[in-house]
Write a protein that holds these residues in place. Structure first.
Motif, PDB file in Angstrom:
ATOM      1  N   SER A  11      -0.058   9.964  -3.910  1.00  0.00           N
ATOM      2  CA  SER A  11       1.099   9.974  -4.599  1.00  0.00           C
ATOM      3  C   SER A  11       1.548   8.382  -5.004  1.00  0.00           C
ATOM      4  CB  SER A  11       2.121  10.232  -3.487  1.00  0.00           C
ATOM      5  OG  SER A  11       2.553   9.151  -2.468  1.00  0.00           O
ATOM      6  N   LEU A  12       2.575   8.427  -6.065  1.00  0.00           N
ATOM      7  CA  LEU A  12       2.898   7.194  -6.798  1.00  0.00           C
ATOM      8  C   LEU A  12       3.442   6.231  -5.886  1.00  0.00           C
ATOM      9  CD1 LEU A  12       4.908   8.466  -9.745  1.00  0.00           C
ATOM     10  CD2 LEU A  12       2.671   7.672  -9.772  1.00  0.00           C
ATOM     11  N   GLY A  43       2.905  -2.062 -12.860  1.00  0.00           N
ATOM     12  CA  GLY A  43       3.751  -1.767 -14.039  1.00  0.00           C
ATOM     13  C   GLY A  43       3.835  -0.262 -14.602  1.00  0.00           C
ATOM     14  N   ASP A  44       2.509   0.067 -14.272  1.00  0.00           N
ATOM     15  CA  ASP A  44       2.573   1.697 -14.583  1.00  0.00           C
ATOM     16  C   ASP A  44       3.364   2.513 -13.531  1.00  0.00           C
ATOM     17  OD1 ASP A  44       0.577   1.371 -16.668  1.00  0.00           O
ATOM     18  OD2 ASP A  44      -0.982   1.406 -15.131  1.00  0.00           O
ATOM     19  N   ILE A  45       3.393   2.223 -12.533  1.00  0.00           N
ATOM     20  CA  ILE A  45       4.066   2.876 -11.416  1.00  0.00           C
ATOM     21  C   ILE A  45       5.745   2.460 -11.925  1.00  0.00           C
ATOM     22  CG2 ILE A  45       4.999   3.142  -8.814  1.00  0.00           C
ATOM     23  CD1 ILE A  45       1.920   2.361  -8.379  1.00  0.00           C
ATOM     24  N   THR A  56       6.561  11.805  -5.314  1.00  0.00           N
ATOM     25  CA  THR A  56       5.421  12.588  -4.916  1.00  0.00           C
ATOM     26  C   THR A  56       4.131  12.834  -5.583  1.00  0.00           C
ATOM     27  OG1 THR A  56       6.997  14.512  -5.102  1.00  0.00           O
ATOM     28  CG2 THR A  56       6.971  13.013  -2.960  1.00  0.00           C
ATOM     29  N   LEU A  57       4.723  12.560  -7.045  1.00  0.00           N
ATOM     30  CA  LEU A  57       3.595  12.947  -7.951  1.00  0.00           C
ATOM     31  C   LEU A  57       2.393  12.352  -7.734  1.00  0.00           C
ATOM     32  CD1 LEU A  57       5.506  13.218 -11.331  1.00  0.00           C
ATOM     33  CD2 LEU A  57       4.422  15.165 -10.065  1.00  0.00           C
ATOM     34  N   PRO A  58       1.146  12.956  -8.101  1.00  0.00           N
ATOM     35  CA  PRO A  58      -0.078  12.202  -7.798  1.00  0.00           C
ATOM     36  C   PRO A  58      -0.330  11.144  -8.975  1.00  0.00           C
ATOM     37  CG  PRO A  58      -0.598  14.531  -8.532  1.00  0.00           C
ATOM     38  CD  PRO A  58       0.957  14.464  -8.309  1.00  0.00           C
TER      39      PRO A  58
END
Length: 351
Positions: A11-12, A43-45, A56-58
């Motif tokens: 998850s994120l 930074g992506d997150i 909760t996204l992968p």
């Protein structure tokens, strides 16, 4: 290498925790067979959070599949660092012939210091750091009846020393401390310890809330400046934070920590007439919590009225009503230590 590797179905929020723990701002995403299929940065997150994607996204949903990597059999450390610097890429994995990660390299690698064009500027930066240290420390009573909150010891240093060091680590050495409660004790402490940073003080004759005193500092603050509570120890790259603020041309940027809250009871959802619609059994919530660290541009200080008690929430609401640009800089809750609450403080180990 384990702490730099992560499975694609993670998850994120778990990815952010792993990135925070490894200290390199990146992780290498691997398949079930252990092959590198991409990289993820903090930074992506952060961008995913600001787009309101579910935590909760992968990570496969935001995976950067077009990533730079170096091959083990032809790897040259010096040339790799030069290429990273030229391309403004901060992190790259090193893969074997089967594309399995065996190492990584960053622009912060020790070998980079030998390159002539690489120079770490140790000059003090112009942005000031304002520490609001005038509070009563109500949450820490009875300890703060004797000692002001900023001088509560944590390990072998006081809380305010830890805060100052988080900024001086990135050469933000101009520190302005606002005082009210037990101000003489705080001044005496700094006369004794004699830190390398440039420390100045401003005395609030009467308490003006968390930001009210800034109205009296308009002539001392120019451009962007950091503002922090005297009980929040934030372990982030202050350069990244400032760059985010500048790049977005923000008037104010708020650092917010991702917190998971778990309710231990079933929550009753009702309609306007009190009829039960459903029961949410032991719900979990992901929230962004204000940490008490900000970057503010001095152009918006005109919205704080002189000699009027003003707290940060009121100030931010005024800015939003006037259509000023206020953004959030999300971080992991692992990066935030709240020393102003005894329950939280008692959980802390030496930093």
């Amino acid at each position: 290498m384990e702490k730099y590797l992560i499975k694609k179905n993670t998850s994120l929020i778990e990815a952010l925790k792993k990135i925070t723990a490894n200290g390199e701002k990146h992780v290498i995403v691997i398949s079930n067979l252990g092959k590198a299929i991409g990289i993820i940065s903090d930074g992506d997150i952060r961008r995913a959070i600001l787009k309101k994607l579910k935590l909760t996204l992968p990570i496969s949903k935001i995976l950067n599949k077009n990533f730079l990597y170096f091959k083990e059999n032809s790897f040259n450390k010096r040339k790799a660092i030069q290429y990273l610097q030229k391309s403004k890429i901060f992190f790259a994995p090193i893969l074997n012939s089967k594309k399995i990660p065996i190492n990584f390299i960053t622009v912060n690698d020790s070998a980079a210091r030998d390159l002539k064009h690489f120079h770490k500027n140790k000059k003090t930066k112009s942005e000031q750091v304002v520490i609001m240290a005038g509070g009563l420390g109500t949450r820490l009573k009875p300890f703060t009846n004797i000692l002001p909150k900023p001088l509560i010891p944590l390990g072998d240093k006081t809380v305010i020393e830890h805060i100052i060091q988080k900024f001086s680590k990135f050469n933000f050495n101009k520190i302005l401390i606002t005082l009210n409660y037990k101000s003489k004790i705080i001044r005496s402490f700094f006369k004794e310890v004699r830190l390398k940073e440039t420390i100045s003080f401003f005395d609030e004759k009467i308490p003006l809330g968390t930001v009210g005193c800034l109205s009296k500092l308009k002539n001392k603050l120019r451009g962007n400046f950091f503002l922090t509570n005297a009980d929040s120890i934030i372990d982030i790259d202050m350069n990244d934070f400032l760059e985010f603020h500048r790049k977005n041309n923000n008037d104010v940027t708020v650092v917010a920590a991702l917190k998971k809250y778990h309710v231990s009871y079933g929550s009753c959802l009702i309609d306007r007439k009190g009829n039960l619609k459903s029961i949410d059994e032991k719900p979990r919530y992901d929230l962004l919590i204000n940490t008490g660290l900000y970057i503010i541009n001095s152009r918006v200080l005109k919205f704080i009225k002189k000699n009027k008690k003003t707290d940060i929430d009121e100030f931010l609401n005024i800015l939003l009503k006037n259509k000023k640009k206020v953004k959030v800089f999300p971080i992991s809750d692992l990066n935030w230590k709240d020393t102003g609450d005894w329950n939280e403080f008692s959980k802390l180990k030496e930093i």
